[in-house]
Design a protein around this motif. Sequence first.
Motif, PDB file in Angstrom:
ATOM      1  N   TYR A 419     -35.679 -13.785 -16.894  1.00 25.81           N
ATOM      2  CA  TYR A 419     -35.041 -13.636 -18.213  1.00 25.81           C
ATOM      3  C   TYR A 419     -36.047 -13.569 -19.363  1.00 25.81           C
ATOM      4  O   TYR A 419     -36.068 -12.598 -20.126  1.00 25.81           O
ATOM      5  CB  TYR A 419     -34.058 -14.785 -18.449  1.00 25.81           C
ATOM      6  CG  TYR A 419     -33.466 -14.756 -19.841  1.00 25.81           C
ATOM      7  CD1 TYR A 419     -32.475 -13.828 -20.181  1.00 25.81           C
ATOM      8  CD2 TYR A 419     -33.931 -15.623 -20.830  1.00 25.81           C
ATOM      9  CE1 TYR A 419     -31.950 -13.784 -21.460  1.00 25.81           C
ATOM     10  CE2 TYR A 419     -33.403 -15.585 -22.117  1.00 25.81           C
ATOM     11  CZ  TYR A 419     -32.423 -14.666 -22.424  1.00 25.81           C
ATOM     12  OH  TYR A 419     -31.918 -14.616 -23.704  1.00 25.81           O
ATOM     13  N   PHE A 420     -36.874 -14.596 -19.500  1.00 28.84           N
ATOM     14  CA  PHE A 420     -37.802 -14.626 -20.629  1.00 28.84           C
ATOM     15  C   PHE A 420     -38.827 -13.487 -20.579  1.00 28.84           C
ATOM     16  O   PHE A 420     -39.069 -12.827 -21.599  1.00 28.84           O
ATOM     17  CB  PHE A 420     -38.499 -15.979 -20.729  1.00 28.84           C
ATOM     18  CG  PHE A 420     -37.627 -17.067 -21.293  1.00 28.84           C
ATOM     19  CD1 PHE A 420     -37.121 -16.969 -22.582  1.00 28.84           C
ATOM     20  CD2 PHE A 420     -37.301 -18.185 -20.539  1.00 28.84           C
ATOM     21  CE1 PHE A 420     -36.317 -17.968 -23.117  1.00 28.84           C
ATOM     22  CE2 PHE A 420     -36.501 -19.181 -21.066  1.00 28.84           C
ATOM     23  CZ  PHE A 420     -35.998 -19.075 -22.358  1.00 28.84           C
ATOM     24  N   PRO A 421     -39.453 -13.202 -19.422  1.00 28.09           N
ATOM     25  CA  PRO A 421     -40.369 -12.049 -19.387  1.00 28.09           C
ATOM     26  C   PRO A 421     -39.697 -10.732 -19.744  1.00 28.09           C
ATOM     27  O   PRO A 421     -40.272  -9.921 -20.488  1.00 28.09           O
ATOM     28  CB  PRO A 421     -40.868 -12.044 -17.932  1.00 28.09           C
ATOM     29  CG  PRO A 421     -40.792 -13.469 -17.513  1.00 28.09           C
ATOM     30  CD  PRO A 421     -39.544 -13.992 -18.166  1.00 28.09           C
ATOM     31  N   VAL A 422     -38.484 -10.506 -19.240  1.00 26.42           N
ATOM     32  CA  VAL A 422     -37.774  -9.253 -19.549  1.00 26.42           C
ATOM     33  C   VAL A 422     -37.455  -9.153 -21.038  1.00 26.42           C
ATOM     34  O   VAL A 422     -37.649  -8.099 -21.665  1.00 26.42           O
ATOM     35  CB  VAL A 422     -36.478  -9.144 -18.716  1.00 26.42           C
ATOM     36  CG1 VAL A 422     -35.562  -8.049 -19.269  1.00 26.42           C
ATOM     37  CG2 VAL A 422     -36.813  -8.855 -17.256  1.00 26.42           C
ATOM     38  N   GLU A 423     -36.978 -10.241 -21.632  1.00 30.86           N
ATOM     39  CA  GLU A 423     -36.633 -10.217 -23.050  1.00 30.86           C
ATOM     40  C   GLU A 423     -37.875 -10.023 -23.923  1.00 30.86           C
ATOM     41  O   GLU A 423     -37.847  -9.273 -24.917  1.00 30.86           O
ATOM     42  CB  GLU A 423     -35.914 -11.517 -23.438  1.00 30.86           C
ATOM     43  CG  GLU A 423     -34.543 -11.687 -22.796  1.00 30.86           C
ATOM     44  CD  GLU A 423     -33.594 -10.558 -23.173  1.00 30.86           C
ATOM     45  OE1 GLU A 423     -33.473 -10.270 -24.380  1.00 30.86           O
ATOM     46  OE2 GLU A 423     -32.994  -9.959 -22.258  1.00 30.86           O
ATOM     47  N   MET A 424     -38.971 -10.676 -23.575  1.00 25.61           N
ATOM     48  CA  MET A 424     -40.205 -10.504 -24.347  1.00 25.61           C
ATOM     49  C   MET A 424     -40.732  -9.080 -24.237  1.00 25.61           C
ATOM     50  O   MET A 424     -41.159  -8.477 -25.229  1.00 25.61           O
ATOM     51  CB  MET A 424     -41.270 -11.499 -23.868  1.00 25.61           C
ATOM     52  CG  MET A 424     -41.000 -12.937 -24.250  1.00 25.61           C
ATOM     53  SD  MET A 424     -42.406 -14.036 -23.908  1.00 25.61           S
ATOM     54  CE  MET A 424     -42.380 -14.109 -22.129  1.00 25.61           C
ATOM     55  N   TYR A 425     -40.697  -8.548 -23.043  1.00 27.52           N
ATOM     56  CA  TYR A 425     -41.163  -7.184 -22.818  1.00 27.52           C
ATOM     57  C   TYR A 425     -40.314  -6.185 -23.608  1.00 27.52           C
ATOM     58  O   TYR A 425     -40.841  -5.226 -24.195  1.00 27.52           O
ATOM     59  CB  TYR A 425     -41.098  -6.875 -21.325  1.00 27.52           C
ATOM     60  CG  TYR A 425     -41.581  -5.500 -20.936  1.00 27.52           C
ATOM     61  CD1 TYR A 425     -42.945  -5.231 -20.835  1.00 27.52           C
ATOM     62  CD2 TYR A 425     -40.680  -4.481 -20.650  1.00 27.52           C
ATOM     63  CE1 TYR A 425     -43.394  -3.968 -20.464  1.00 27.52           C
ATOM     64  CE2 TYR A 425     -41.117  -3.218 -20.274  1.00 27.52           C
ATOM     65  CZ  TYR A 425     -42.481  -2.966 -20.192  1.00 27.52           C
ATOM     66  OH  TYR A 425     -42.908  -1.715 -19.822  1.00 27.52           O
ATOM     67  N   SER A 426     -39.012  -6.419 -23.648  1.00 27.57           N
ATOM     68  CA  SER A 426     -38.111  -5.517 -24.380  1.00 27.57           C
ATOM     69  C   SER A 426     -38.430  -5.512 -25.871  1.00 27.57           C
ATOM     70  O   SER A 426     -38.395  -4.461 -26.528  1.00 27.57           O
ATOM     71  CB  SER A 426     -36.654  -5.936 -24.157  1.00 27.57           C
ATOM     72  OG  SER A 426     -36.302  -5.837 -22.790  1.00 27.57           O
ATOM     73  N   VAL A 427     -38.742  -6.703 -26.415  1.00 26.98           N
ATOM     74  CA  VAL A 427     -39.097  -6.785 -27.840  1.00 26.98           C
ATOM     75  C   VAL A 427     -40.436  -6.118 -28.093  1.00 26.98           C
ATOM     76  O   VAL A 427     -40.592  -5.342 -29.051  1.00 26.98           O
ATOM     77  CB  VAL A 427     -39.138  -8.263 -28.297  1.00 26.98           C
ATOM     78  CG1 VAL A 427     -39.716  -8.370 -29.707  1.00 26.98           C
ATOM     79  CG2 VAL A 427     -37.746  -8.870 -28.251  1.00 26.98           C
ATOM     80  N   GLN A 428     -41.421  -6.392 -27.236  1.00 25.81           N
ATOM     81  CA  GLN A 428     -42.755  -5.841 -27.447  1.00 25.81           C
ATOM     82  C   GLN A 428     -42.738  -4.310 -27.384  1.00 25.81           C
ATOM     83  O   GLN A 428     -43.356  -3.637 -28.221  1.00 25.81           O
ATOM     84  CB  GLN A 428     -43.723  -6.379 -26.400  1.00 25.81           C
ATOM     85  CG  GLN A 428     -45.175  -5.951 -26.658  1.00 25.81           C
ATOM     86  CD  GLN A 428     -46.052  -6.121 -25.450  1.00 25.81           C
ATOM     87  OE1 GLN A 428     -45.733  -5.626 -24.374  1.00 25.81           O
ATOM     88  NE2 GLN A 428     -47.163  -6.823 -25.603  1.00 25.81           N
ATOM     89  N   LYS A 429     -42.044  -3.750 -26.400  1.00 26.47           N
ATOM     90  CA  LYS A 429     -42.015  -2.299 -26.225  1.00 26.47           C
ATOM     91  C   LYS A 429     -40.928  -1.622 -27.057  1.00 26.47           C
ATOM     92  O   LYS A 429     -40.807  -0.395 -27.030  1.00 26.47           O
ATOM     93  CB  LYS A 429     -41.801  -1.961 -24.742  1.00 26.47           C
ATOM     94  CG  LYS A 429     -42.868  -2.513 -23.812  1.00 26.47           C
ATOM     95  CD  LYS A 429     -44.248  -1.959 -24.150  1.00 26.47           C
ATOM     96  CE  LYS A 429     -45.301  -2.454 -23.184  1.00 26.47           C
ATOM     97  NZ  LYS A 429     -46.663  -1.983 -23.517  1.00 26.47           N
ATOM     98  N   LYS A 430     -40.144  -2.437 -27.796  1.00 25.89           N
ATOM     99  CA  LYS A 430     -39.070  -1.913 -28.650  1.00 25.89           C
ATOM    100  C   LYS A 430     -38.153  -0.968 -27.871  1.00 25.89           C
ATOM    101  O   LYS A 430     -37.889   0.159 -28.269  1.00 25.89           O
ATOM    102  CB  LYS A 430     -39.665  -1.203 -29.859  1.00 25.89           C
ATOM    103  CG  LYS A 430     -40.507  -2.121 -30.748  1.00 25.89           C
ATOM    104  CD  LYS A 430     -41.112  -1.377 -31.930  1.00 25.89           C
ATOM    105  CE  LYS A 430     -41.958  -2.325 -32.784  1.00 25.89           C
ATOM    106  NZ  LYS A 430     -42.602  -1.636 -33.922  1.00 25.89           N
TER     107      LYS A 430
END
Length: 469
Positions: A419-430
């Motif tokens: 969950y946390f890695p996916v959500e962070m990645y989604s924010v970083q890569k917009k």
Amino acid sequence: MATPNRTQDHSPLLKPSHSHSSDEESGFLSHRTGTIWTAIAHIITGVMGAGVLSLGWSLAQLGWFFGPPAIVVFAATTVVSTSILSDCYRSPHSEYGPDRNASFTQAVNCYLGEKNQKICAVLLNESLYGNDIAYTIATATSMRAILKSNCYHEQGHDAACSYPDSIYMLLFGVVQIIMSQIPNFHDMAWLSVVAAIMSFAYSIIGLGLGFAKVIANGEIMGSIGGVPAASATDKVWLVFQGLGDIAFAYPYSIILLEIQDMLKSPPSERRTMKKASRSAIVITTFFYLCCGSFGYAAFENNTPGNLLTGFGFYEPYWLVDLANVCVVLHLVGGYQVFGQPVFALVETWFSERYPDSNFVNAFYQLKVPSLTTFQLNPFRLCFRTIYVVSTTGIAMLFPYFNEVLGVLGALNFWPLVVYFPVEMYSVQKKIVPWSRKWVALKAFNIGCFFVSAVGFIGSLEGLITAKLS
């Protein structure tokens, strides 16, 4: 003791970082000397530990049809998770935060905000703490198995060779009180290398013993559906618990950014970490498949919960003893891999909260004749001792190897690995909502949540049943 030295020696692993240039100015980059080899050693030390010993039992619950594929699926999930998490180590110079994210919680705060950071911090430290409890249980079990092996060799396999766990947990705790005074990750690379070698040693011995047993049997035992149960409900619980044990055996996302923050550059830390992760996961998956498969193929419905301590193997007793010695030595280092981030977090927080306290910040020189000079910090000594005592105490209350591994693995797998890695990645890569990549990540997220949920339910049921029986 000499006059206290107030130069702080806290680990940089959880130190708030600012920018590349500021790190250089402070000399912080001088601490980053890690290579792909030290990263692989830390990963293997943290991953290929107690979990590998339970995989034969896990495959026995899942059967040949679901068991090996489940291990491969968890391996693939870990590859995806660690890959996207390593991308989150460096964040852009923007309102999102610092250039470097030297810890998992720091990265969550950077990309997802303070509220998510607090939730993550609770789960993260619970996971690290839980791993050390599991390692205490596993170590005591292996120490006891050495005595039982010698007893069976001398008195026969039907002898009543019984030894309590508690005394060996206490002995392990004493050792960890001493080892916990290692200042930080940067000072324990040697320990991780030794621990990684030990993990290879006992995994190879377990694999070899299982293979020899299969040859002696003259057939590959086991079935498509796994071990039969008294009822369909019991079978479901066992399958769920088996998934929980496999979930425990893989993830190391909780320490990935700490390890990545040790790496020197160039090349970029991200590239080095991804290579190290892929290599370590391939190595561990090979051993997991071999140890799990040969364990189940050798013992079928009687596959022990711990391959080296369940006494499917009695002879050669010296080889069983050697394997368990390697387990103990590995878990001494493995305990520190999971404990050091907790130490760094708590000590950094207290140091910033009480900057004028000698108890928290002062270091004292302790000269040991014929050896060397050690730096002792009163707060470090007290806190780390309390930490070890508490993990030892809980392990003594719940000395159930498979059940504890299953609960810990399933409880932390989805939130921390997915969950946390996916959500962070989604924010970083917009990533744009409802785009193809967004849908794929959400499907990955939801699927892992259901697997984690059923694993937790089954393992919790097993733990409660074991405690009540």
